[in-house]
Scaffold this motif. Structure first.
Motif, short mmCIF file in Angstrom:
data_model
loop_
_atom_site.label_atom_id
_atom_site.label_comp_id
_atom_site.label_asym_id
_atom_site.label_seq_id
_atom_site.Cartn_x
_atom_site.Cartn_y
_atom_site.Cartn_z
N PHE A 71 0.83 -1.20 0.00
CA PHE A 71 0.00 0.00 0.00
C PHE A 71 0.87 1.25 0.00
O PHE A 71 0.59 2.23 -0.69
N ASP A 72 1.95 1.24 0.79
CA ASP A 72 2.87 2.39 0.80
C ASP A 72 3.56 2.55 -0.54
O ASP A 72 3.74 3.66 -1.04
N LEU A 73 3.94 1.42 -1.14
CA LEU A 73 4.58 1.47 -2.46
C LEU A 73 3.60 2.00 -3.50
O LEU A 73 3.98 2.77 -4.39
N ALA A 76 3.66 5.67 -3.30
CA ALA A 76 4.90 6.23 -3.85
C ALA A 76 4.86 6.24 -5.38
O ALA A 76 5.28 7.21 -6.02
N VAL A 77 4.37 5.15 -5.97
CA VAL A 77 4.26 5.08 -7.43
C VAL A 77 3.25 6.12 -7.93
O VAL A 77 3.46 6.75 -8.98
N LEU A 78 2.18 6.33 -7.18
CA LEU A 78 1.21 7.36 -7.54
C LEU A 78 1.87 8.73 -7.59
O LEU A 78 1.69 9.50 -8.54
N ARG A 79 2.67 9.04 -6.56
CA ARG A 79 3.34 10.35 -6.52
C ARG A 79 4.35 10.48 -7.66
O ARG A 79 4.50 11.56 -8.24
N MET A 80 5.03 9.38 -7.99
CA MET A 80 5.98 9.40 -9.09
C MET A 80 5.28 9.71 -10.42
O MET A 80 5.72 10.58 -11.19
N LEU A 81 4.17 9.01 -10.68
CA LEU A 81 3.43 9.25 -11.92
C LEU A 81 2.85 10.65 -11.96
O LEU A 81 2.80 11.29 -13.01
#
Length: 245
Positions: A71-73, A76-81
């Motif tokens: 869930f944390d990852l 993080a991927v959401l913020r990256m995109l």
């Protein structure tokens, strides 16, 4: 967690005894997350980009010796995109995605297919990348499917992600079953390849957007079906004697 009772052992000779199910996309519908991505990015199709990146970075962490829960990852991927696409999700939108990841609905074929498999005498467990959070029901429980499974395994305790072969062997060992008598059932070919590399058999559920990887030297799944009901039917008719593991 107790498994549904009264199975009749009608498994064909040579069939696996334990079926290990992936959860996300295999049993529960990740397309239910699309409205979250339409809200953030203005395009529901970004869901599939995000999910592909999430899987890729989970594998990257494992190969590099790092770990963060799924869930944390995902956040993080959401913020990256979002940075790549020049958008800034609000705190409410980020919380909405996390909540939606925990409350995805079951595919309509999941419950009836699992009922058939139990009736045929299979032991059912799950192995998922999604962690069990304290004081919170699991995505499988929320989807109403937990009663079909003897145990719910996650990668959290091991600190590595699928398709690490360690995880599949760990499940077989915990179940007290030879790894060759277990079958991984997943909508993702990378998951079945990992399980087969560990010595399990593999079954691919070809949800839309998923298919086999036809390449020499890499094992293909033993059984292929479009959904769990059809998979249960295929398990009844598969010739395990002629297709020995």
């Amino acid at each position: 967690m107790s498994q549904a009772s009264s199975p009749h052992d009608e498994r064909p000779a040579g069939a696996p005894s334990v079926l290990v199910f992936d959860v996300n996309e295999t049993l529960i519908d990740i397309d239910s997350l699309a409205p979250q991505f339409e809200r953030i990015f203005g395009d529901p199709a970004v869901l599939r980009t995000w999910f592909g990146e999430l899987v890729m970075y989970s594998m990257t962490l494992t190969l590099s010796g790092f770990y963060a829960d799924f869930f944390d990852l995902g956040q993080a991927v959401l913020r990256m995109l979002a940075e790549i696409r020049g958008v800034e999700p609000t705190e409410e939108e980020r919380r909405g995605l996390t909540e939606a990841m925990r409350t995805m609905p079951a595919h309509p074929d999941a419950a009836p297919g699992l009922e058939r498999l139990l009736a045929d005498g299979y032991r059912l467990v799950t192995l998922t990348n999604s962690p069990h959070r304290p004081n919170s029901i699991s995505p499988l429980e929320n989807a109403g499917l937990s009663r079909y499974f003897e145990q719910q395994f996650t990668v959290d305790g091991a600190g590595v992600y699928k398709p690490s072969t360690h995880l599949y062997r760990r499940v077989a060992s915990t179940m007290g079953t030879p790894v060759a008598e277990c079958m991984m059932v997943a909508a993702h070919t990378w998951d079945t390849i990992g399980a087969q590399g560990a010595g399990m058999r593999g079954a691919l559920i070809t949800r839309p957007g998923n298919a086999t990887l036809p390449i020499a030297g890499v094992p293909g799944p033993h059984v292929i079906a479009p959904d769990i009901v059809e998979f249960a039917s295929a398990m009844r008719t598969f010739d395990w004697t002629s297709n020995a593991f």
